[in-house]
Design a protein around this motif. Structure first.
Motif, PDB file in Angstrom:
ATOM      1  N   THR A 222       0.347  -1.161  -0.231  1.00 45.92           N
ATOM      2  CA  THR A 222       0.185   0.138  -0.033  1.00 45.92           C
ATOM      3  C   THR A 222       0.673   1.613  -0.470  1.00 45.92           C
ATOM      4  OG1 THR A 222      -1.527  -1.562   0.818  1.00 45.92           O
ATOM      5  CG2 THR A 222      -1.248   1.443   0.977  1.00 45.92           C
ATOM      6  N   LYS A 223       0.517   2.270  -0.850  1.00 48.38           N
ATOM      7  CA  LYS A 223       1.221   3.000  -1.211  1.00 48.38           C
ATOM      8  C   LYS A 223       0.508   4.958  -1.252  1.00 48.38           C
ATOM      9  CE  LYS A 223       2.919   4.436  -5.227  1.00 48.38           C
ATOM     10  NZ  LYS A 223       4.046   3.877  -6.462  1.00 48.38           N
ATOM     11  N   TYR A 224       1.132   5.444  -0.033  1.00 52.12           N
ATOM     12  CA  TYR A 224       0.914   7.308   0.132  1.00 52.12           C
ATOM     13  C   TYR A 224       1.619   7.703  -0.643  1.00 52.12           C
ATOM     14  CZ  TYR A 224      -3.377   5.085   3.186  1.00 52.12           C
ATOM     15  OH  TYR A 224      -4.670   4.846   3.470  1.00 52.12           O
ATOM     16  N   ILE A 225       0.749   9.087  -0.878  1.00 52.70           N
ATOM     17  CA  ILE A 225       1.536  10.749  -0.826  1.00 52.70           C
ATOM     18  C   ILE A 225       0.846  11.310   0.140  1.00 52.70           C
ATOM     19  CG2 ILE A 225       2.194  12.286  -2.894  1.00 52.70           C
ATOM     20  CD1 ILE A 225       1.605  10.818  -4.873  1.00 52.70           C
ATOM     21  N   ILE A 226       1.636  11.797   0.717  1.00 53.34           N
ATOM     22  CA  ILE A 226       1.004  12.550   2.247  1.00 53.34           C
ATOM     23  C   ILE A 226       1.689  13.870   2.248  1.00 53.34           C
ATOM     24  CG2 ILE A 226       0.811  12.487   4.438  1.00 53.34           C
ATOM     25  CD1 ILE A 226       1.430   9.441   4.737  1.00 53.34           C
ATOM     26  N   ASP A 227       0.376  15.026   2.007  1.00 47.09           N
ATOM     27  CA  ASP A 227       0.652  16.145   2.535  1.00 47.09           C
ATOM     28  C   ASP A 227       0.498  16.668   3.997  1.00 47.09           C
ATOM     29  OD1 ASP A 227       1.031  16.461  -0.519  1.00 47.09           O
ATOM     30  OD2 ASP A 227      -1.352  17.358  -0.440  1.00 47.09           O
ATOM     31  N   GLN A 228       1.636  17.121   4.862  1.00 40.47           N
ATOM     32  CA  GLN A 228       2.103  16.889   5.768  1.00 40.47           C
ATOM     33  C   GLN A 228       2.778  18.506   6.302  1.00 40.47           C
ATOM     34  OE1 GLN A 228       3.672  14.377   8.393  1.00 40.47           O
ATOM     35  NE2 GLN A 228       3.336  15.549  10.759  1.00 40.47           N
ATOM     36  N   LYS A 229       1.768  19.929   6.975  1.00 40.48           N
ATOM     37  CA  LYS A 229       2.284  21.019   7.055  1.00 40.48           C
ATOM     38  C   LYS A 229       2.205  21.091   8.892  1.00 40.48           C
ATOM     39  CE  LYS A 229      -1.149  22.861   4.347  1.00 40.48           C
ATOM     40  NZ  LYS A 229      -2.338  20.917   4.460  1.00 40.48           N
ATOM     41  N   PHE A 230       3.541  21.883   9.023  1.00 40.11           N
ATOM     42  CA  PHE A 230       4.264  22.214   9.928  1.00 40.11           C
ATOM     43  C   PHE A 230       4.133  23.694  10.666  1.00 40.11           C
ATOM     44  CE2 PHE A 230       5.974  17.922   7.979  1.00 40.11           C
ATOM     45  CZ  PHE A 230       5.982  17.398   9.634  1.00 40.11           C
ATOM     46  N   ASP A 231       4.539  23.435  11.615  1.00 42.22           N
ATOM     47  CA  ASP A 231       4.550  24.824  12.596  1.00 42.22           C
ATOM     48  C   ASP A 231       5.869  25.274  13.609  1.00 42.22           C
ATOM     49  OD1 ASP A 231       3.533  24.598  14.617  1.00 42.22           O
ATOM     50  OD2 ASP A 231       2.119  25.924  14.018  1.00 42.22           O
ATOM     51  N   PHE A 232       6.208  26.303  14.129  1.00 46.24           N
ATOM     52  CA  PHE A 232       7.361  26.077  15.178  1.00 46.24           C
ATOM     53  C   PHE A 232       6.493  25.418  16.831  1.00 46.24           C
ATOM     54  CE2 PHE A 232       4.492  29.232  16.229  1.00 46.24           C
ATOM     55  CZ  PHE A 232       4.927  29.660  17.357  1.00 46.24           C
ATOM     56  N   HIS A 233       5.783  24.712  16.575  1.00 45.31           N
ATOM     57  CA  HIS A 233       5.465  23.728  17.770  1.00 45.31           C
ATOM     58  C   HIS A 233       6.081  22.459  17.567  1.00 45.31           C
ATOM     59  CE1 HIS A 233       2.158  27.407  18.016  1.00 45.31           C
ATOM     60  NE2 HIS A 233       2.572  26.979  19.293  1.00 45.31           N
ATOM     61  N   ASP A 234       6.173  22.093  16.004  1.00 41.08           N
ATOM     62  CA  ASP A 234       6.510  21.364  15.916  1.00 41.08           C
ATOM     63  C   ASP A 234       8.088  20.442  15.857  1.00 41.08           C
ATOM     64  OD1 ASP A 234       3.310  19.757  15.190  1.00 41.08           O
ATOM     65  OD2 ASP A 234       4.041  21.757  13.378  1.00 41.08           O
ATOM     66  N   MET A 235       8.891  21.460  15.951  1.00 43.28           N
ATOM     67  CA  MET A 235      10.872  22.121  15.575  1.00 43.28           C
ATOM     68  C   MET A 235      11.182  20.453  16.849  1.00 43.28           C
ATOM     69  SD  MET A 235      12.967  24.724  14.643  1.00 43.28           S
ATOM     70  CE  MET A 235      12.555  25.634  15.672  1.00 43.28           C
TER      71      MET A 235
END
Length: 500
Positions: A154-167
């Motif tokens: 199974t294959k996925y192409i994923i769009d994921q968003k980040f900001d400074f909280h995720d660092m």
């Protein structure tokens, strides 16, 4: 006016029939205890009865089905959230334990075993279901939150968003000590520790990093991808320091799903000025991993979906959206029954637990190296000064590595202590929301039940008659009918002919 015998006979018959109709009417009422038998008898009563019957049907639907269904859904959600809270509380306790300076070998082994158990359990709670409908998966109630089996194709192409909280800050090492096979050589390498800021993707074992944008524009500098941390270490040119990142560059590690940031990029993100969006491809998921479609915009491809006319894989596209399942629990009153997985079960939870497992395993291995080298130094064949001196170089390096590992364990677990506090806060908010919805549901249930009782009473008064009133009316009608029969029997006994 001249009254004939026929007129008297006709009127008598009419009056007798009218009395007989009343007797039949009250006899029917006595049997059914209803005011009317047909709508034509009293259209007003018929219309009011139909309206109240419709209202009763709606109230029965609310109480017996909708409210009962919501109540069951909320009860199961409450139980699942309680279990999730316990798992996160246990993980937080392990973070607190790992952040201390007093861990011994048994403590590290205990933390490792408990983390492995928690890692297997956390997302299983997301598969809780209500009569076959999964409660955390939005509209897709027939699907589970996690993969039921290993799906390596199974294959996925994923769009994921980040900001400074995720660092977050992470420490990387090279020059780890080896355990010698004999005492003929010395250890001549020095362990180095590098500290970088990183953003971690929701998944590891990534096929490829397809695109990175910073504030909507192409990422500055260079993005170098490596299959693993070992590959990154080995990629350094001869004589150069390994694992070095330019200030405006990034390094992506496919195996761990880490995007390691250069100094300037990290500074911009920390200042809250940057948002990063990453698109990546991942093939193969393990049993128990959370499905991407419940958290991110993504595309899915499986082998049975085939390819299009141009030979390209066909994908099923998912868009992350709010999927509230609402029930009508009273006229015009809607209530949301479900809690969505993305609100309580962050994909970072599993990643944090896996990181904690890897870090404590590294510490265990580092201390195991020290112990094994110390055991070698006690063996008779290595008792000579040269062997002891050589083994001491290994021991010194291994002890330094163990210190590094313990320091990394302590600092990382201190950071995750805050992370798990945040996870618990989200669960507590969801738990509180479920409790408030349950309270609102109970108040509505009481009101609707009272409304049903009142409607039943009004409906009964509208269409039913008291049996004692019917008996009185029936006796009066029957007496009138009997009297009319007696009167009719004497109407034609005397005529004019009797006197001629």
């Amino acid at each position: 006016m001249r009254v004939t015998n026929n007129m008297i006979t006709s009127n008598t018959k009419s009056n007798m029939n009218a009395n007989k109709v009343l007797v039949d009417k009250y006899n029917t009422q006595m049997t059914t205890q209803k005011k009317i038998e047909r709508p034509s008898e009293d259209p007003v009563i018929a219309i009011r009865t139909l309206r109240m019957q419709t209202t009763m049907s709606h109230l029965d639907q609310y109480i017996d089905n909708n409210i009962a269904d919501v109540d069951s859904w909320l009860e199961l959600t409450d139980t699942a959230l309680g279990n999730i809270n316990k798992v996160l509380t246990d993980a937080r306790s392990l973070c607190n334990q790992g952040a201390t300076d007093t861990l011994n070998a048994d403590d590290r082994q205990t933390i490792l075993r408990q983390l492995q158990a928690l890692g297997d359990q956390i997302y299983c709670e997301g598969n809780a279901d209500n009569a076959g409908r999964t409660i955390f998966t939005g509209y897709r109630t027939t699907e589970q939150l996690t993969f039921k089996e290993n799906e390596q194709d199974t294959k996925y192409i994923i769009d994921q968003k980040f900001d400074f909280h995720d660092m977050m800050e992470a420490r990387y090492y090279y020059g780890e000590t080896e355990i010698p096979s004999d005492a003929s050589t010395q250890w001549d390498k020095e362990m180095e520790k590098l500290t970088y800021n990183r953003i971690r993707l929701a998944y590891g074992k990534i096929d490829s990093l397809d695109s990175i944008t910073v504030n909507g524009a192409a990422a500055p500098g260079t993005v170098n991808s490596y299959a693993s941390l070992d590959a990154w270490r080995a990629a350094a040119p001869a004589g150069a320091d390994p694992m070095v990142i330019g200030d405006n560059d990034m390094v992506f590690i496919e195996d761990t799903g880490e995007l390691i940031l250069g100094k300037n990029i990290a500074h911009d993100i920390a200042g809250g000025r940057s948002k990063i969006e990453v698109t990546y491809t991942k093939t193969g998921f393990d049993k128990g991993e959370a499905r991407p479609e419940y958290y991110y915009d993504c595309k899915k491809h499986t082998p049975d979906m085939g390819q299009d006319a141009g030979g390209q894989d066909v994908y099923l596209e998912f868009t992350k959206q709010n999927q509230e399942i609402q029930f009508e629990i009273s006229s015009g009153i809607m209530i949301t029954a479900n809690t969505q997985a993305s609100d309580v079960l962050d994909t970072s939870i599993g990643r944090d637990i896996n990181d904690m497992i890897n870090i404590v395993s590294t510490a265990i291995n580092a201390h195991d190296k020290v112990k094994r080298i110390e055991q070698m130094m006690t063996r008779a064949e290595y008792a000579d000064p040269t062997s002891q001196a050589n083994l001491q170089t290994y021991l010194t390096a291994a002890e330094a590595e163990a210190v590094y590992a313990d320091d990394n364990l302590k600092k990382t677990y201190q950071h995750y202590l805050t992370s798990f506090n945040n996870y618990l806060s989200k669960v507590d908010i969801a738990h509180t929301n479920v409790g408030s919805v349950q309270q609102r549901l109970e108040l509505t249930r009481i009101r609707v039940e009272n409304q049903r009782t009142t409607t039943e009473e009004l409906k009964s008064k509208t269409e039913n008659r008291d049996i004692s009133d019917i008996i009185i009316d029936y006796n009066a009608a029957y007496n009138a009918y009997t009297a009319s029969l007696m009167s009719a029997s004497k109407v034609q006994q005397q005529t004019l002919l009797n006197y001629l």
